[in-house]
Scaffold this motif. Structure first.
Motif, PDB file in Angstrom:
ATOM      1  N   ASP A 120       0.651  -1.257  -0.118  1.00  0.00           N
ATOM      2  CA  ASP A 120      -0.103   0.042   0.096  1.00  0.00           C
ATOM      3  C   ASP A 120       0.763   1.210   0.098  1.00  0.00           C
ATOM      4  N   ILE A 148      -6.921   3.939  -4.280  1.00  0.00           N
ATOM      5  CA  ILE A 148      -6.288   5.323  -3.867  1.00  0.00           C
ATOM      6  C   ILE A 148      -6.675   6.813  -4.737  1.00  0.00           C
ATOM      7  N   TYR A 149      -6.904   6.384  -6.035  1.00  0.00           N
ATOM      8  CA  TYR A 149      -7.408   7.382  -7.153  1.00  0.00           C
ATOM      9  C   TYR A 149      -8.806   7.749  -6.634  1.00  0.00           C
ATOM     10  N   ARG A 203       2.211   1.838  -3.220  1.00  0.00           N
ATOM     11  CA  ARG A 203       1.249   2.444  -4.289  1.00  0.00           C
ATOM     12  C   ARG A 203       1.099   3.968  -3.917  1.00  0.00           C
ATOM     13  N   ARG A 204       0.758   4.262  -2.668  1.00  0.00           N
ATOM     14  CA  ARG A 204       0.427   5.511  -2.406  1.00  0.00           C
ATOM     15  C   ARG A 204       1.567   6.519  -2.719  1.00  0.00           C
ATOM     16  N   ASN A 210      -4.097   1.194  -8.917  1.00  0.00           N
ATOM     17  CA  ASN A 210      -4.225   1.912  -7.874  1.00  0.00           C
ATOM     18  C   ASN A 210      -5.589   2.656  -7.558  1.00  0.00           C
ATOM     19  N   ALA A 212       3.414   6.146  -5.222  1.00  0.00           N
ATOM     20  CA  ALA A 212       3.275   6.186  -7.204  1.00  0.00           C
ATOM     21  C   ALA A 212       2.405   7.281  -7.146  1.00  0.00           C
ATOM     22  N   VAL A 213       1.335   7.053  -6.714  1.00  0.00           N
ATOM     23  CA  VAL A 213       0.145   8.054  -7.109  1.00  0.00           C
ATOM     24  C   VAL A 213       0.525   9.429  -6.477  1.00  0.00           C
TER      25      VAL A 213
END
Ligand code: SF4
Lengths: 220, 483
Positions: A20, B66-67, A23-24, B63, A26-27
């Motif tokens: 997680d 999250i998005y 991923r966070r 993702n 990367a976003v």
């Protein structure tokens, strides 16, 4: 709760090899960098880009004329006359349009949003995008978005200085004016007059929006 | 809507015999293909843009949780509301609640395939808030009590005289002898009628082509301008969008915009691309007072991590159906549910079950044109094969089908016998073909030959010819080596 149900389901399905945390990051990275992707090639000089913009506007079935800002009222009057329209125009309070108020040359100017009866409206574009001859208009207290759609004839003024190569350049304008992650309430990209091909695939102009779109390109 | 996918075969034979439909379908074949090809050719960066869009969507899907949260945060920050809907019925309920709370008497709608997916129109009608479709094509089919037969050209199955007839029948407040011979007059009439509806509406419902996480904006891409009037005139704007519509940033969206219109209608850019962020602001002379976004899952989350994940990249451009020989032959309604063509053959079993829609992934010639033109490079034929496998594993394919396959497998495992039998069949077909070298009669395959001829073999089997020393023409060999 539905929200957590959907999010949990997504988490369960998403590739478990990525944590997680990764991923966070990367976003967050993608959102803050908002990197530019592939851009179509552009003519090298400004003059050529302006010419290409003009070409593309015409290809979108709009019309365009180059004028000097102080002749705006006259250009509008002549345009309306050439289409047998009354000398009336609806517009917002945008400072850049004031010039036609100061020197109306007999034009009747109506303020504010459209009641749906107006035959013509006048707006100012924030940018013109060369790649497809697209106009970018931002809504705001002085720029009602419905003026872009209700009247049958839409006249848009734009300065040559606001002609930019790509859509991405409009985002730069947006960010510098409104701040990171902020937007005008409505941002309209307009490429030509409204149209429909829903009846036997025959292209007809003027579906629900304007039948005609006329661009006044100013050098100043 | 009533599902007729299980009777796909019967629907198709009906469609093949319908002269009005066949006439209308010709436009699909000639128009869309040519226009797309020249738009693509005019943009040397098209393929690079496709790759760019594919990688953006793949990143989003990995993702998505999250998005979606980021998107919600930004919608809320701008004064809008996000509603999460796990199912179609959740979404319908949320929309109805909003309409009831604001006392809506009249609702206008922009074009939205998601609203078809959740059966919104029927539901609102049954709840005494009949919505009015404002896209010209959608308006026409709503008058006729039909559903879209194409995802971007909903009335593509109709000819002009059918539209005229419908207007004469339904617009009874207008003089019966009015001039309606040209498409222009039909458009003008619809424009006039819908103008009043836009002004009267209390709630406007639109779909969304994209949702931007960075800004909390929703985007519609249209040509008519009806979507913009639908969303800016009423006091409430409801956006209904499925969760995979997310793109991270404004820059990312720009990549998609460049391939969407070119793939769909062959335009370089659609006339209106509109980004809406929250309700109207202080001092704004127009825009809705309330802004709601319904985020619909409806089974999509379950596709992530499976062999169908790539389907969630779809941007609903319609290119796959525009280039599909099956769609050209039978049109969209034969598919029996909301989504037609190749993308529908993949999505429909997902939504209504492979037991109901198993015919669709079978109705493919596997010519591969859909995948070749899909801007999002979705491996549509491969996914149709996944459905076929599932259908076979679940013993849903018809007994005769399974029996023949087993027989073929038995034979294929016995090379000698296989060679003898294929040689016999090839010889038999050759005789059947005669001078014409094609046959309209095949034992046990009457249904197939009813609508087309079968070319017959003109020599021995492949193995026989190979043994006689025949080799493929040079060009094919070179091609094989290069590959
Ligand atoms: S599957 Fe591909 S071609 Fe078909 S509608 Fe979706 S994006 Fe377009």
């Amino acid at each position: 709760m539905t929200k957590s149900f959907i999010l949990e389901k997504l988490k369960a399905q998403i590739n478990p090899s990525l944590s997680d945390e990764t991923r966070r990051m990367a976003v967050a990275d993608r959102l803050s960098k908002h990197a530019t992707g592939v851009l179509p090639a552009m003519p090298a000089t400004r003059i050529k880009r302006v010419n290409k913009f003009i070409e593309k506007v015409i290809a979108s079935q709009a019309t365009i004329e180059q004028i000097s800002r102080r002749n705006a009222s006259q250009a509008i009057s002549e345009y309306l006359r050439s289409h047998n329209l009354p000398g009336e125009i609806r517009m917002g309070k945008d400072e850049r349009l004031k010039i036609i108020r100061d020197d109306a040359k007999g034009l009747l100017i109506k303020d504010g949003r459209s009641d749906g009866q107006d035959l013509a409206s006048f707006s100012h574009a924030e940018a013109g995008v060369v790649e497809t001859g697209t106009l970018a208009l931002f809504s705001g207290p002085d720029n009602p978005t419905t003026l872009n759609f209700l009247p049958e004839n839409h006249i848009v003024m734009i300065s040559e200085n606001d002609i930019v190569p790509h859509y991405e350049d409009v985002w730069k304008v947006v960010r510098s004016r409104y701040g990171e992650g902020q937007m005008p309430r409505t941002l309209n990209f307009i490429t030509g007059p409204s149209r429909s091909a829903d009846i036997e695939q025959t292209l007809l102009l003027g579906a629900h929006g304007p039948i005609r779109l006329h661009v006044l390109l100013t050098r100043d | 809507m009533q599902i007729t996918s299980p009777t796909f075969k019967a629907n198709s034979s009906g469609a093949l015999k319908d002269p009005q439909l066949q006439k209308a379908l010709k436009h699909v074949k000639s128009n869309f293909i040519e226009k797309r090809a020249s738009a693509v050719e005019a943009l040397p960066e098209f393929d690079a843009l496709r790759d760019s869009a594919v990688s953006i969507k793949n990143h989003v899907l990995e993702n998505l949780d999250i998005y979606l949260e980021t998107f919600e945060k930004n919608v809320t920050k701008n004064g809008g509301h996000v509603h999460w809907a796990a199912t179609a019925s959740d979404a319908r309920g949320q929309i109805l609640d909003i309409c009831r709370r604001v006392g809506a008497k009249s609702v206008t709608k922009g074009k939205s395939m998601i609203s078809e997916e959740i059966g919104l129109n029927e539901f609102l009608e049954a709840s005494s808030i009949p919505p009015i479709e404002t896209d010209l094509g959608e308006y026409i089919i709503q008058l006729r009590g039909e559903h879209p037969s194409h995802i971007i050209a909903p009335a593509v199955h109709l000819n002009m005289d059918q539209v005229r007839e419908e207007f004469q029948k339904k617009h009874t407040h207008l003089p019966a002898d009015r001039e309606l011979s040209e498409p222009e007059s039909l458009l003008k009439e619809a424009r006039g009628i819908l103008r009043d509806k836009f002004q009267q509406a209390d709630v406007g419902i639109t779909g969304a082509n994209f949702l931007i996480a960075e800004t909390g904006s929703t985007i519609i891409v249209t040509n008519e301008g009806n979507g913009d009037l639908t969303q800016s005139l009423p006091k409430v704007h409801i956006v209904i969008a499925s969760i995979e519509k997310i793109v991270p940033t404004l820059e990312d969206m720009s990549q998609f915009v460049r391939i969407l219109a070119r793939s769909a209608t062959g335009q370089e850019m659609s006339v209106y691309t509109t980004l809406s962020t929250g309700p109207k602001r202080k001092g704004d002379p127009d825009g809705p007072e309330e802004f709601h976004v319904i985020l619909l899952d409806n089974g999509r989350s379950g596709m992530i991590g499976t062999e169908f994940q790539d389907m969630l990249r779809c941007i609903r451009c319609g290119a796959c159906m525009n280039h599909c020989p099956v769609y050209h032959a039978v049109g969209g309604h034969a598919y029996g549910w909301v989504y037609p063509g190749p993308m529908g053959s993949v999505l429909t079993p997902q939504f209504i079950g492979v037991d109901q829609a198993g015919h669709l992934p079978n109705a493919s010639t596997f010519c591969g044109r859909c995948e070749a033109v899909c801007p999002m490079k979705i491996p549509l034929p491969r996914m149709m094969r996944h459905w076929r496998e599932q259908e076979f594993e679940k013993h849903l394919s018809p007994p005769s089908h399974r029996r023949n396959l087993s027989l073929w497998a038995w034979l294929a495992k016995r090379p000698k016998l296989y060679r003898i039998s294929t040689a016999l069949v090839a010889r038999g077909l050759w005789l059947l073909g005669g001078f014409k070298r094609r046959t309209s009669f095949l034992p046990f395959a009457g249904a197939w030959t009813k609508h087309r001829d079968m070319p017959t073999p003109q020599g021995g089997t492949f193995v026989v010819q190979w043994n006689l020393g025949k080799r493929p023409p040079r060009s094919i060999e070179t091609w094989r080596r290069v590959k």
